[in-house]
Design a protein around this motif. Structure first.
Motif, PDB file in Angstrom:
ATOM      1  N   GLY A  66     -11.308  -6.534   9.876  1.00  0.00           N
ATOM      2  CA  GLY A  66     -11.561  -7.526   8.850  1.00  0.00           C
ATOM      3  C   GLY A  66     -11.949  -6.946   7.513  1.00  0.00           C
ATOM      4  O   GLY A  66     -11.614  -7.501   6.469  1.00  0.00           O
ATOM      5  N   ALA A  67     -12.668  -5.835   7.512  1.00  0.00           N
ATOM      6  CA  ALA A  67     -13.168  -5.299   6.244  1.00  0.00           C
ATOM      7  C   ALA A  67     -12.486  -4.004   5.853  1.00  0.00           C
ATOM      8  O   ALA A  67     -11.910  -3.887   4.776  1.00  0.00           O
ATOM      9  N   VAL A  68     -12.525  -3.005   6.752  1.00  0.00           N
ATOM     10  CA  VAL A  68     -12.090  -1.666   6.362  1.00  0.00           C
ATOM     11  C   VAL A  68     -10.590  -1.620   6.110  1.00  0.00           C
ATOM     12  O   VAL A  68     -10.130  -1.110   5.081  1.00  0.00           O
ATOM     13  N   LEU A  69      -9.804  -2.198   7.038  1.00  0.00           N
ATOM     14  CA  LEU A  69      -8.354  -2.112   6.885  1.00  0.00           C
ATOM     15  C   LEU A  69      -7.865  -2.957   5.713  1.00  0.00           C
ATOM     16  O   LEU A  69      -6.920  -2.572   5.029  1.00  0.00           O
ATOM     17  N   VAL A  70      -8.537  -4.094   5.492  1.00  0.00           N
ATOM     18  CA  VAL A  70      -8.156  -4.913   4.334  1.00  0.00           C
ATOM     19  C   VAL A  70      -8.440  -4.157   3.044  1.00  0.00           C
ATOM     20  O   VAL A  70      -7.658  -4.201   2.086  1.00  0.00           O
ATOM     21  N   LEU A  71      -9.536  -3.391   3.036  1.00  0.00           N
ATOM     22  CA  LEU A  71      -9.851  -2.564   1.867  1.00  0.00           C
ATOM     23  C   LEU A  71      -8.778  -1.511   1.644  1.00  0.00           C
ATOM     24  O   LEU A  71      -8.328  -1.283   0.509  1.00  0.00           O
ATOM     25  N   ILE A  75      -6.351  -1.245  -1.628  1.00  0.00           N
ATOM     26  CA  ILE A  75      -6.245  -0.062  -2.488  1.00  0.00           C
ATOM     27  C   ILE A  75      -4.795   0.403  -2.582  1.00  0.00           C
ATOM     28  O   ILE A  75      -4.315   0.779  -3.652  1.00  0.00           O
ATOM     29  N   ILE A  76      -4.065   0.368  -1.442  1.00  0.00           N
ATOM     30  CA  ILE A  76      -2.678   0.824  -1.474  1.00  0.00           C
ATOM     31  C   ILE A  76      -1.840  -0.080  -2.375  1.00  0.00           C
ATOM     32  O   ILE A  76      -1.022   0.386  -3.176  1.00  0.00           O
TER      33      ILE A  76
ATOM     34  N   ARG B  24      -1.813  16.338   6.448  1.00  0.00           N
ATOM     35  CA  ARG B  24      -1.280  15.451   5.418  1.00  0.00           C
ATOM     36  C   ARG B  24      -1.820  15.779   4.042  1.00  0.00           C
ATOM     37  O   ARG B  24      -2.929  16.307   3.908  1.00  0.00           O
ATOM     38  N   ASN B  25      -1.025  15.447   3.034  1.00  0.00           N
ATOM     39  CA  ASN B  25      -1.425  15.702   1.658  1.00  0.00           C
ATOM     40  C   ASN B  25      -1.970  14.466   0.967  1.00  0.00           C
ATOM     41  O   ASN B  25      -2.594  14.582  -0.074  1.00  0.00           O
ATOM     42  N   ASN B  26      -1.682  13.294   1.524  1.00  0.00           N
ATOM     43  CA  ASN B  26      -2.068  12.042   0.880  1.00  0.00           C
ATOM     44  C   ASN B  26      -3.553  11.771   1.145  1.00  0.00           C
ATOM     45  O   ASN B  26      -4.002  11.829   2.287  1.00  0.00           O
ATOM     46  N   VAL B  27      -4.300  11.477   0.085  1.00  0.00           N
ATOM     47  CA  VAL B  27      -5.745  11.277   0.238  1.00  0.00           C
ATOM     48  C   VAL B  27      -6.041  10.080   1.136  1.00  0.00           C
ATOM     49  O   VAL B  27      -6.967  10.111   1.956  1.00  0.00           O
ATOM     50  N   ILE B  28      -5.242   9.012   1.006  1.00  0.00           N
ATOM     51  CA  ILE B  28      -5.497   7.804   1.802  1.00  0.00           C
ATOM     52  C   ILE B  28      -5.275   8.093   3.281  1.00  0.00           C
ATOM     53  O   ILE B  28      -6.051   7.664   4.135  1.00  0.00           O
ATOM     54  N   ALA B  74     -15.989   2.552   1.518  1.00  0.00           N
ATOM     55  CA  ALA B  74     -16.211   1.978   0.182  1.00  0.00           C
ATOM     56  C   ALA B  74     -16.309   3.082  -0.855  1.00  0.00           C
ATOM     57  O   ALA B  74     -15.610   3.059  -1.879  1.00  0.00           O
ATOM     58  N   VAL B  75     -17.133   4.100  -0.576  1.00  0.00           N
ATOM     59  CA  VAL B  75     -17.293   5.182  -1.552  1.00  0.00           C
ATOM     60  C   VAL B  75     -16.011   6.003  -1.661  1.00  0.00           C
ATOM     61  O   VAL B  75     -15.583   6.375  -2.759  1.00  0.00           O
ATOM     62  N   GLY B  76     -15.366   6.261  -0.505  1.00  0.00           N
ATOM     63  CA  GLY B  76     -14.150   7.076  -0.523  1.00  0.00           C
ATOM     64  C   GLY B  76     -13.041   6.414  -1.313  1.00  0.00           C
ATOM     65  O   GLY B  76     -12.351   7.074  -2.104  1.00  0.00           O
ATOM     66  N   LEU B  77     -12.865   5.110  -1.138  1.00  0.00           N
ATOM     67  CA  LEU B  77     -11.805   4.436  -1.886  1.00  0.00           C
ATOM     68  C   LEU B  77     -12.147   4.346  -3.362  1.00  0.00           C
ATOM     69  O   LEU B  77     -11.252   4.404  -4.215  1.00  0.00           O
ATOM     70  N   ALA B  78     -13.453   4.258  -3.681  1.00  0.00           N
ATOM     71  CA  ALA B  78     -13.839   4.305  -5.097  1.00  0.00           C
ATOM     72  C   ALA B  78     -13.487   5.655  -5.691  1.00  0.00           C
ATOM     73  O   ALA B  78     -12.968   5.741  -6.819  1.00  0.00           O
ATOM     74  N   ILE B  79     -13.733   6.736  -4.925  1.00  0.00           N
ATOM     75  CA  ILE B  79     -13.358   8.075  -5.404  1.00  0.00           C
ATOM     76  C   ILE B  79     -11.847   8.160  -5.581  1.00  0.00           C
ATOM     77  O   ILE B  79     -11.351   8.750  -6.552  1.00  0.00           O
TER      78      ILE B  79
END
Lengths: 175, 100
Positions: A66-71, A75-76, B24-28, B74-79
């Motif tokens: 619900g939260a992490v994958l939606v995030l 972002i993608i 992998r090279n992709n950060v995500i 949350a912090v990682g995606l902000a980075i």
């Protein structure tokens, strides 16, 4: 539930999990990767149900799916990055990754096997039955683990403030 | 079916996550591999709590790990957003300003 039914569910979930986990790291498109991760999370929730931990399964679905994958999806879609494939130009790193992960798996398995044979784990397992209802979990969580519980709330606050600060535009970015 | 089965699934998942983290090279994708490894550890915690120690402490640790994973994402995606804004790429082999 009968033992044979549990076995069948276990093997279906196991094959699904490992296939989807390989899909997470092998997919060339990032969206496909996230979808494979979704399958892994749902199968893990199935494993928790199988182990008699429905509370963990519930929170797995609520928090991860619900939260992490939606995030991740958000972002993608926000960044729309180019698909970056495997780093096949660096042959050495492929071999290193294989050696490191296989070696680590063997070492962990060996340690587990050693401790399992030395402590006579079968007897230990027969003597205990877990009473892990939501009532038991709440009693332990709010008595013995209360400090950790409060500290995680602080961690979440710091993470929220940190994420805001990290994505804030600085003065140089605007000009 | 017992602790051995779940242990095997757990370490296989952890190894797949490790391979993805290194290759992998992709950060995500790297961040997702970390999530995979955290999930493997969660599975092992619940398995040991259920089949070996028979008390709910392991499940409480799983809740704590889930919270930490959410904060980490949350912090990682902000980075990642900040990185993309700065370098216009998500390829870690191209983000090498700290390399001497």
């Amino acid at each position: 539930m009968e033992a044979i039914t549990q076995q069948i569910i276990f093997w279906i979930l196991g094959i699904t999990t490992i296939t989807a986990a390989i899909g997470v790291i092998a997919a060339s498109n990032t969206i496909n990767s996230v979808m494979s991760l979704l399958v892994v999370m749902l199968a893990a929730a199935g494993f928790y149900m199988l182990m008699g931990a429905p509370v963990v399964a519930l929170f797995q679905i609520i928090i991860y799916v619900g939260a992490v994958l939606v995030l991740f999806l958000f972002i993608i879609m926000l960044l729309n990055p180019d698909a970056t494939g495997l780093s096949m130009s660096r042959k050495l790193s492929v071999w290193m990754a294989g050696i490191v992960s296989v070696g680590m798996t063997v070492v962990i398995g060996w340690i587990f096997w050693q401790s399992a044979t030395q402590t006579n784990m079968q007897n230990v397992m027969k003597n205990h039955v877990c009473s892990c209802t939501i009532h038991d979990i709440s009693v332990v969580l709010f008595s013995r683990h209360l400090l950790i519980f409060e500290l995680t709330s602080l961690l979440l606050l710091v993470a929220a403030v940190g994420a805001l600060l990290m994505t804030k535009k600085t003065r140089e970015d605007r000009s | 079916m017992g602790i051995y089965h779940f242990f095997a699934i757990g370490i296989i998942l952890f190894s797949i996550g490790l391979i993805g983290f290194i290759l992998r090279n992709n950060v995500i994708i790297i961040l997702m591999s970390v999530e995979l490894m955290l999930n493997a550890v969660n599975l092992l915690f619940v398995a040991f709590s259920r089949y070996l120690y028979a008390n709910p402490d392991g499940q409480i640790y799983v809740f704590i790990i889930m919270t930490v994973a959410a904060a980490e994402v949350a912090v990682g995606l902000a980075i990642i957003v900040a990185l993309y804004r700065r370098f216009a790429t998500l390829d870690v082999s191209k983000i090498n300003q700290l390399k001497g």
